[in-house]
Design an enzyme around this catalytic site. Structure first.
Site, PDB file in Angstrom:
ATOM      1  CB  ILE A 178     -11.378  -4.910 -12.468  1.00 49.07           C
ATOM      2  CG1 ILE A 178     -10.656  -4.511 -11.741  1.00 49.07           C
ATOM      3  CG2 ILE A 178     -12.996  -4.504 -12.158  1.00 49.07           C
ATOM      4  CD1 ILE A 178     -11.013  -4.616 -10.003  1.00 49.07           C
ATOM      5  CG  ASN A 184       1.497   3.299  -5.586  1.00 47.14           C
ATOM      6  OD1 ASN A 184       2.076   4.320  -6.421  1.00 47.14           O
ATOM      7  ND2 ASN A 184       2.107   1.965  -5.862  1.00 47.14           N
ATOM      8  CG  ASN A 202      -3.884  -0.625 -12.618  1.00 49.01           C
ATOM      9  OD1 ASN A 202      -3.728  -0.797 -11.661  1.00 49.01           O
ATOM     10  ND2 ASN A 202      -3.439  -1.235 -13.829  1.00 49.01           N
ATOM     11  CG  HIS A 216       1.484  -1.540 -15.722  1.00 53.40           C
ATOM     12  ND1 HIS A 216       1.014  -2.820 -15.301  1.00 53.40           N
ATOM     13  CD2 HIS A 216       2.510  -1.623 -16.649  1.00 53.40           C
ATOM     14  CE1 HIS A 216       1.744  -3.605 -15.813  1.00 53.40           C
ATOM     15  NE2 HIS A 216       3.038  -2.986 -16.678  1.00 53.40           N
ATOM     16  N   GLY A 264       0.799  -1.376   0.074  1.00 56.75           N
ATOM     17  CA  GLY A 264       0.207   0.141   0.008  1.00 56.75           C
ATOM     18  C   GLY A 264       0.698   1.367  -0.037  1.00 56.75           C
TER      19      GLY A 264
HETATM   20  C1  GRF Z   1       3.187  -1.175  -7.474  1.00 52.41           C
HETATM   21  O1  GRF Z   1       4.402  -1.416  -8.332  1.00 52.41           O
HETATM   22  C2  GRF Z   1       2.148  -0.945  -8.347  1.00 52.41           C
HETATM   23  O2  GRF Z   1       2.779  -0.324  -9.746  1.00 52.41           O
HETATM   24  C3  GRF Z   1       1.873  -2.314  -9.080  1.00 52.41           C
HETATM   25  O3  GRF Z   1       1.707  -3.037  -7.453  1.00 52.41           O
HETATM   26  C4  GRF Z   1       2.917  -2.276  -6.812  1.00 52.41           C
HETATM   27  C5  GRF Z   1       2.135  -1.751  -5.566  1.00 52.41           C
HETATM   28  O4  GRF Z   1       2.856  -1.403  -4.459  1.00 52.41           O
HETATM   29  N1  GRF Z   1       0.484  -2.654  -9.682  1.00 52.41           N
HETATM   30  P1  GRF Z   1       2.177  -1.070  -3.178  1.00 52.41           P
HETATM   31  O5  GRF Z   1       1.349  -1.908  -2.631  1.00 52.41           O
HETATM   32  O6  GRF Z   1       1.430   0.145  -3.483  1.00 52.41           O
HETATM   33  O7  GRF Z   1       3.410  -0.811  -2.271  1.00 52.41           O
END
Ligand code: GRF
Length: 199
Positions: free
Chosen positions: A94, A14, A108, A110, A12
């Site tokens: 999804i 992000n 999303n 990526h 988490g």
């Molecule tokens: C990130 O690299 C995101 O781009 C990918 O999964 C990872 C998630 O990291 N889809 P976090 O859980 O947000 O630390």
């Protein structure tokens, strides 16, 4: 107020970038209504609780069929009447009915410059392993709308990151998060909010 729901399966970080952007005022008029995970042990849920955000787990393990799991996910999402759903490391495909219900309202993040290293099987550390295998000198991250394909929706924002000769998949993954993902995800939400106002 832009009501958002964040879906995350793991650490988490992000999600944290979004929470920080709301708290430091970069994202004005944005409220995180809930954080939803398919993994009860996701640290993302703990981050939500620590910030007094509703944290919910909906795990496929608790449903007899995939359809039941997806139905429950859709019903839960509806409860928050989100203007925007953010997939921030959510490792669940999804289904069509959820994409259609929230058409143009799901984004999303990526960890590559789409259309490189995306599509079926490209998630998590594998994306960076493949980038290193191919020997690219630049990679990065992309925030895009979610449509019915895999990583095929409209691109909202991208940021490039240099690959170093000394990089391992792990070091590259960390740098892409730090230098690109945590920056562009709040920016994409701000852009979504701006477009919504201008419609
Ligand atoms: C990130 O690299 C995101 O781009 C990918 O999964 C990872 C998630 O990291 N889809 P976090 O859980 O947000 O630390």
């Amino acid at each position: 107020m832009l009501r958002i729901v964040v879906l995350a399966s793991g650490n988490g970080s992000n999600l944290q970038a979004i929470i920080d952007a709301v708290q430091n005022g970069f994202l004005e008029e944005v409220s995180i209504e809930a954080v939803l995970s398919n993994n009860e042990n996701a640290f993302a849920l703990e981050r939500a609780r620590r910030n007094n955000i509703k944290a919910i787990c909906i795990s496929s393990k608790n449903y007899i069929s995939r359809e039941d799991f997806y139905d429950s996910l859709l019903e839960e999402l509806k409860k928050y009447e989100p203007d925007l759903i953010v997939l921030a490391g959510f490792l669940v495909n999804i289904p069509k009915n959820i994409i259609q219900y929230f058409k143009n309202k799901i984004i999303n993040i990526h960890p590559s410059l789409i259309p490189s290293f995306c599509g079926k099987g490209f998630y998590g550390i594998r994306v960076h392993e493949k980038a290193l295998e191919r020997g690219v000198k630049i990679t990065g991250a992309t925030v895009h709308f979610v449509d019915e394909g895999i990583d095929t929706g409209e691109i909202i924002i991208q940021k490039a990151v240099k690959v170093m000769d000394t990089d391992t998949a792990k070091s590259l993954q960390e740098r892409v998060m730090k230098e690109a993902e945590w920056e562009i995800l709040p920016l994409a939400i701000a852009e979504f909010a701006r477009r919504r106002v201008n419609i």
